[in-house]
Design a protein around this motif. Structure first.
Motif, PDB file in Angstrom:
ATOM      1  N   ASN A  58     -32.163 -60.983 -73.874  1.00 56.73           N
ATOM      2  CA  ASN A  58     -33.269 -61.457 -74.704  1.00 56.73           C
ATOM      3  C   ASN A  58     -33.218 -62.967 -74.900  1.00 56.73           C
ATOM      4  N   ALA A  59     -32.371 -63.621 -74.102  1.00 61.20           N
ATOM      5  CA  ALA A  59     -32.108 -65.054 -74.317  1.00 61.20           C
ATOM      6  C   ALA A  59     -32.577 -65.900 -73.144  1.00 61.20           C
ATOM      7  N   ASP A  60     -32.860 -67.147 -73.432  1.00 58.90           N
ATOM      8  CA  ASP A  60     -33.215 -68.150 -72.428  1.00 58.90           C
ATOM      9  C   ASP A  60     -32.317 -69.374 -72.607  1.00 58.90           C
ATOM     10  N   GLY A  61     -32.425 -70.310 -71.684  1.00 57.42           N
ATOM     11  CA  GLY A  61     -31.778 -71.613 -71.845  1.00 57.42           C
ATOM     12  C   GLY A  61     -30.269 -71.575 -71.976  1.00 57.42           C
ATOM     13  N   ASP A  62     -29.744 -72.443 -72.829  1.00 55.35           N
ATOM     14  CA  ASP A  62     -28.300 -72.583 -72.980  1.00 55.35           C
ATOM     15  C   ASP A  62     -27.641 -71.327 -73.526  1.00 55.35           C
ATOM     16  N   THR A  63     -28.337 -70.596 -74.399  1.00 58.13           N
ATOM     17  CA  THR A  63     -27.770 -69.359 -74.955  1.00 58.13           C
ATOM     18  C   THR A  63     -27.520 -68.350 -73.847  1.00 58.13           C
ATOM     19  N   TRP A  64     -28.492 -68.223 -72.947  1.00 59.60           N
ATOM     20  CA  TRP A  64     -28.334 -67.315 -71.805  1.00 59.60           C
ATOM     21  C   TRP A  64     -27.229 -67.801 -70.872  1.00 59.60           C
ATOM     22  N   LYS A  65     -27.221 -69.106 -70.553  1.00 55.25           N
ATOM     23  CA  LYS A  65     -26.225 -69.655 -69.627  1.00 55.25           C
ATOM     24  C   LYS A  65     -24.805 -69.432 -70.134  1.00 55.25           C
ATOM     25  N   PHE A  66     -24.599 -69.637 -71.427  1.00 54.73           N
ATOM     26  CA  PHE A  66     -23.265 -69.456 -71.994  1.00 54.73           C
ATOM     27  C   PHE A  66     -22.792 -68.009 -71.845  1.00 54.73           C
ATOM     28  N   GLN A  67     -23.645 -67.075 -72.195  1.00 57.56           N
ATOM     29  CA  GLN A  67     -23.259 -65.664 -72.119  1.00 57.56           C
ATOM     30  C   GLN A  67     -22.988 -65.236 -70.681  1.00 57.56           C
ATOM     31  N   ARG A  68     -23.800 -65.706 -69.766  1.00 62.29           N
ATOM     32  CA  ARG A  68     -23.619 -65.337 -68.371  1.00 62.29           C
ATOM     33  C   ARG A  68     -22.314 -65.923 -67.821  1.00 62.29           C
ATOM     34  N   GLN A  69     -22.006 -67.146 -68.193  1.00 70.39           N
ATOM     35  CA  GLN A  69     -20.787 -67.800 -67.717  1.00 70.39           C
ATOM     36  C   GLN A  69     -19.542 -67.058 -68.200  1.00 70.39           C
ATOM     37  N   VAL A  70     -19.519 -66.714 -69.474  1.00 72.73           N
ATOM     38  CA  VAL A  70     -18.352 -65.997 -70.011  1.00 72.73           C
ATOM     39  C   VAL A  70     -18.239 -64.601 -69.411  1.00 72.73           C
ATOM     40  N   ALA A  71     -19.374 -63.903 -69.295  1.00 69.36           N
ATOM     41  CA  ALA A  71     -19.357 -62.534 -68.785  1.00 69.36           C
ATOM     42  C   ALA A  71     -18.970 -62.467 -67.312  1.00 69.36           C
ATOM     43  N   SER A  72     -19.239 -63.525 -66.569  1.00 72.33           N
ATOM     44  CA  SER A  72     -18.995 -63.514 -65.120  1.00 72.33           C
ATOM     45  C   SER A  72     -17.526 -63.265 -64.773  1.00 72.33           C
ATOM     46  N   HIS A  73     -16.608 -63.576 -65.691  1.00 71.93           N
ATOM     47  CA  HIS A  73     -15.176 -63.376 -65.426  1.00 71.93           C
ATOM     48  C   HIS A  73     -14.814 -61.899 -65.286  1.00 71.93           C
ATOM     49  N   GLU A  74     -15.681 -61.019 -65.777  1.00 73.81           N
ATOM     50  CA  GLU A  74     -15.389 -59.585 -65.716  1.00 73.81           C
ATOM     51  C   GLU A  74     -15.680 -58.977 -64.356  1.00 73.81           C
ATOM     52  N   PHE A  75     -16.234 -59.744 -63.433  1.00 76.51           N
ATOM     53  CA  PHE A  75     -16.734 -59.137 -62.202  1.00 76.51           C
ATOM     54  C   PHE A  75     -16.043 -59.656 -60.950  1.00 76.51           C
TER      55      PHE A  75
END
Length: 509
Positions: free
Chosen positions: A126-143
């Motif tokens: 439900n997020a755009d911009g920096d909020t989305w980028k931050f969550q995606r960056q942190v979550a990417s470590h799980e994959f």
């Protein structure tokens, strides 16, 4: 006193509008069986295509799909009430344009965030911009590969062998009917909680007891989804203002869901404060250690990942098992592949299950877990087919329709053919099948571009492991009457209306 007066005046102002749309809705419902689903919707001044939208509300996925098939360039503009317009497309060039080429222009937007904000908050979906980028960056470590191997060999295998298989074996022995959709949702829910939050809810248990959280989550997602698809958002906004009807139920359901998510966050915070070094670092620990420890925000993240992990893979597997029952030759081919790879370790086994991956892809082509996705234009634009998009308009790419377009899949698109995704590897002596991916703009089941699903490989691995574990030992036999097709419905993610009742039979050795 002033607040009450303002609310009363607002209500009196809106009453004539609501009355008008109520009368129009009644007429639309009375005439819904007379409408031709394969014709472009009629548009009128002020109300746009409100009559057709309302008449087809409960089958909007199929209705919009039928319209796209007869639309030039597989794109048309739906006129909503009060001058609002939404572009609907099944054109891969347009999909690439909005998801990649002009990605900055097409965001979630205020309509999406407004409708889903109560349940998803500022979570990644439900997020755009920096909020989305931050969550995606942190979550990417799980994959990464190490995490995926751990997920399959420890999390999924434990859930499969200790919970799912025993429940299916008991049902087979007693001749019980199970709702396989519910079983798969429970299975996926336990898995996402364990891998992402380091928490085991033990929802897949022999009792199959419903939890308050699960019931509240389903209701919150359904009501929020209906908000998003309403032709006149003003209706749900007024209901929310006065805390009436579905909005009253939503408020209660969201409160239950958010308290569950906050409890997970609080427990993880306590665990992090008590231990200087954790044996394993899950996604939730990473978020809390990143400096973003606000309870509400992290709860948003938890809820978004529950939605992603619980509802998408379970939806895909539900329709997959239905299609296998209808296509016994394809089931035999999958069982053959399972037996050929069964000596390998769990992770290596699923990596080698090429035919099964093709069968799952073919199933998701026909029954995608997320059948529609919508973006909002934050600036004016022109799509590749010439469609003009104005700032504030929504653009929806119709994944369900794209899987049914003859232009993309040929005249046999209705057939379930895993071979669409395969070719023989002529370089190897044994000439085994090789999986051939479709480009993500023709098959955007996992989205595409910068927002492509991080968990795509994890989803395939988990699904293949479930398929191997179940079909190696059992047959799944639907109890739906012969000749009756399950109804495809969607509340953010797809479901079978009424669930998927099945009997489990032991497979002959």
């Amino acid at each position: 006193m002033l607040l009450q007066l303002s609310a009363s005046l607002f209500f009196l102002f809106c009453l004539p509008v609501l009355f008008f749309f109520f009368i129009a809705s009644s007429r639309a419902n009375n005439n819904k069986n007379k409408l031709n689903p394969a014709s472009l919707p009629k548009s009128y001044p002020l109300i746009g295509s409100y009559l057709d939208i309302t008449a087809n509300f409960n089958r909007r996925i199929q209705w919009l799909s039928d319209i796209l098939k007869i639309s030039p360039s597989e794109t048309f503009t739906l006129h909503r009430p009060l001058g609002h317009r939404t572009v609907i497309t099944g054109n891969p060039a347009v999909v690439q344009h909005i998801l990649k080429t002009n990605f900055p222009i097409y965001q979630k937007g205020h309509v999406f965030r407004g409708a889903l904000g109560d349940i998803l908050g500022s979570g990644i979906f439900n997020a755009d911009g920096d909020t989305w980028k931050f969550q995606r960056q942190v979550a990417s470590h799980e994959f990464n590969t190490k995490s995926l191997r751990n997920f399959i060999e420890h999390v999924v295998d434990a859930e499969l062998n200790d919970r799912l298989i025993p429940i299916l074996a008991t049902a087979a022995a007693k001749g019980q009917i199970l709702d396989l959709e519910d079983i798969l949702q429970r299975f996926a829910f336990d898995n996402i909680c364990k891998i992402a939050f380091g928490f085991d809810p033990e929802y897949l248990s022999p009792s199959l007891e419903q939890s308050k959280f699960a019931q509240a989550f389903e209701e919150a997602i359904e009501i929020s989804s209906r908000r998003l698809n309403r032709a006149v958002p003003l209706i749900w906004q007024i209901l929310r203002l006065f805390n009436l009807g579905s909005e009253k139920r939503l408020k209660k359901a969201v409160s239950e869901v958010r308290e569950f998510a906050k409890n997970i966050v609080r427990e993880k915070k306590r665990e992090l404060s008590e231990k200087s070094c954790l044996e394993s670092v899950d996604m939730l620990s990473r978020f809390l250690s990143s400096g973003h420890s606000d309870e509400e925000f992290v709860a948003d993240i938890v809820i978004s990942f529950i939605l992603a992990g619980k509802d998408t893979t379970s939806a895909a597997l539900t329709w997959f098992f239905w299609l296998l029952w209808k296509n016994p030759k394809e089931e035999e081919e999958i069982v053959k592949e399972i037996r050929e790879t069964s000596e390998a370790p769990a992770y290596d086994e699923v990596k080698e299950m090429v035919y099964t991956q093709a069968a799952l892809s073919e199933s998701m082509r026909l029954y995608p877990p997320v059948p529609l996705d919508t973006k909002e234009a934050v600036g004016d634009d022109v799509l590749p087919d010439g469609t003009v998009v104005k700032k504030g308009m929504r653009v929806t790419y119709h994944v369900y329709a794209m899987g049914r377009l003859e232009k993309l899949w040929g005249g046999d698109w209705e057939e379930y053919k895993p071979e669409r995704w395969l070719e023989r590897n002529e370089r190897r002596e044994e000439k085994k099948w090789r999986f051939v991916n479709r480009d993500s703009y023709s098959f955007p089941v996992f989205q595409a571009g910068p927002r492509i699903c991080l968990g795509k490989e994890m989803a395939y691995l988990q699904m293949k492991r479930v398929v191997a574990g179940v079909l190696r030992r059992f047959r799944v036999v639907p109890t739906i009457a012969e000749g009756v097709e399950p109804e495809f419905i969607s509340f953010l993610t797809s479901k079978m209306k009424g669930g998927f009742p099945v009997r489990i039979q032991e497979r002959d050795a």
